[in-house]
Design a protein around this motif. Structure first.
Motif, mmCIF file in Angstrom:
data_model
loop_
_atom_site.group_PDB
_atom_site.id
_atom_site.type_symbol
_atom_site.label_atom_id
_atom_site.label_comp_id
_atom_site.label_asym_id
_atom_site.label_seq_id
_atom_site.Cartn_x
_atom_site.Cartn_y
_atom_site.Cartn_z
ATOM 1 N N LEU A 85 -66.143 -14.318 64.139
ATOM 2 C CA LEU A 85 -66.821 -13.976 65.389
ATOM 3 C C LEU A 85 -67.134 -12.482 65.315
ATOM 4 N N ASN A 95 -68.522 -15.823 74.304
ATOM 5 C CA ASN A 95 -67.253 -16.405 74.761
ATOM 6 C C ASN A 95 -66.754 -15.758 76.049
ATOM 7 N N HIS A 99 -63.128 -21.097 78.972
ATOM 8 C CA HIS A 99 -63.298 -22.332 78.197
ATOM 9 C C HIS A 99 -62.029 -22.670 77.418
ATOM 10 N N LEU A 114 -56.090 -16.587 66.383
ATOM 11 C CA LEU A 114 -57.146 -15.570 66.386
ATOM 12 C C LEU A 114 -56.567 -14.258 65.872
ATOM 13 N N TRP A 248 -52.641 -19.818 70.432
ATOM 14 C CA TRP A 248 -52.563 -20.476 71.734
ATOM 15 C C TRP A 248 -52.516 -21.987 71.613
ATOM 16 N N HIS A 255 -59.418 -19.800 77.948
ATOM 17 C CA HIS A 255 -59.462 -18.353 77.705
ATOM 18 C C HIS A 255 -60.863 -17.806 77.940
ATOM 19 N N ARG A 266 -67.336 -5.825 67.377
ATOM 20 C CA ARG A 266 -65.992 -6.424 67.449
ATOM 21 C C ARG A 266 -65.973 -7.625 66.506
#
Ligand SMILES: O=C(O)CCC(=O)C(=O)O
Ligand SMILES: [Fe+2]
Length: 282
Positions: A85, A95, A99, A114, A248, A255, A266
């Motif tokens: 990402l 994001n 969701h 992540l 998670w 999130h 990022r």
């Protein structure tokens, strides 16, 4: 190797910071068990300063189960199971909505991992909300109304066609993804297959409607539930540092990735562990 991991709860509802583990090395069965137990209890756990490679992240994720390969997100070179990402002005984040990952398939992910690779100077926090806390906070009357209802989850809600028209190849890939992913029905409240805890399981990212009620009822109920889960009492917010890893339980959480950092860049890496078919035991 029987060392206890350190667990610092970040709040009563959700989130814990974990110390005493080095994810660059394979965890012992005992360490993995402690980690999994912490995940079931706290729903999202954070491990600071890990700096894991894509293959280390993939191998860690495989301890939790089989991995999902995403239909449209790009992958790390040579490691198809790791989504990259990479967001900046020319590829803005998508994001920044509440969701649960990949609920548009029959067996949505159980767990996601992540890792922060490159971060803006400030901003780019991620928030998680507990579907368990959100469910428990509802009145008995609303719980009774929702039990037994199903929601429809559609890939196209978060991946709309107009975002995938930059090239013919990209559009063809999107059309294939849509053909491969017809909308799925999942219970509005699900029972966790391991812990037995009950959690609200609709998310604004993918849930399009409730079935068995009128369209207007569906719209009103979903609007209420999407707003309900945004209460800070159900949430934890993580301020990333490069090398941090979040894990998670995607069965009982949702999130939101804050998109406040453009034009800065990022980069995050995600591994996604397949789950089982959501059910409600009642
Ligand atoms: O980039 C983030 O903080 C989270 C992005 C996201 O939604 C995900 O990895 O599932
Ligand atoms: Fe996500």
């Amino acid at each position: 190797m029987n060392e206890r991991i350190h667990i610092d709860a970040l709040g009563p509802a959700i989130g814990a910071s974990i110390g005493g583990l080095d994810l660059r090395r394979a965890l012992s069965d005992n360490q993995f068990e402690q980690l999994y137990h912490a995940l079931l209890r706290h729903q999202v756990i954070f491990l600071k300063g890990q700096d894991i490679s894509p293959t280390q992240q993939r191998d860690l994720a495989r301890r939790f189960g089989d991995l999902h390969i995403h239909p449209v997100y790009p992958h790390a070179p040579g490691v198809d199971e790791i989504i990259v990402l990479d967001t900046h002005n020319d590829n803005p984040p998508d994001n920044d909505n509440w969701h649960t990952d990949v609920t548009f398939i029959d067996t949505p992910p159980a767990v996601a991992i992540l890792a922060a690779k490159q971060l803006p100077e400030t901003g780019g926090d991620t928030l998680w909300s507990s579907g368990i806390a959100a469910w428990e906070a509802l009145s008995d009357g609303v719980k009774a109304l929702l039990r037994g209802l199903q929601g429809e989850h559609d890939f196209r809600k978060s991946f709309p066609e107009h975002n995938y028209r930059h090239s013919e190849q990209e559009h063809q890939r999107w059309l294939r993804a849509v053909a491969d992913h017809p909308p799925q029905l999942h219970p509005v409240v699900r029972t966790h297959p391991v812990s037995g805890r009950e959690a609200l399981f609709v998310n604004e990212g993918f849930t399009t409607r409730l079935v068995g009620v009128t369209p207007k009822e569906s719209e009103a109920l979903l609007g209420f539930l999407f707003a309900h889960i945004t209460q800070p009492a159900f949430q934890v917010r993580w301020r990333w540092q490069v090398g941090d890893v979040a894990i998670w339980d995607n069965r009982v959480t949702q999130h939101y990735a804050n998109a406040d950092y453009l034009p800065q860049r990022r980069i995050m890496h995600r591994a996604t562990v397949l789950g089982d078919k959501p059910f409600y035991r009642g």
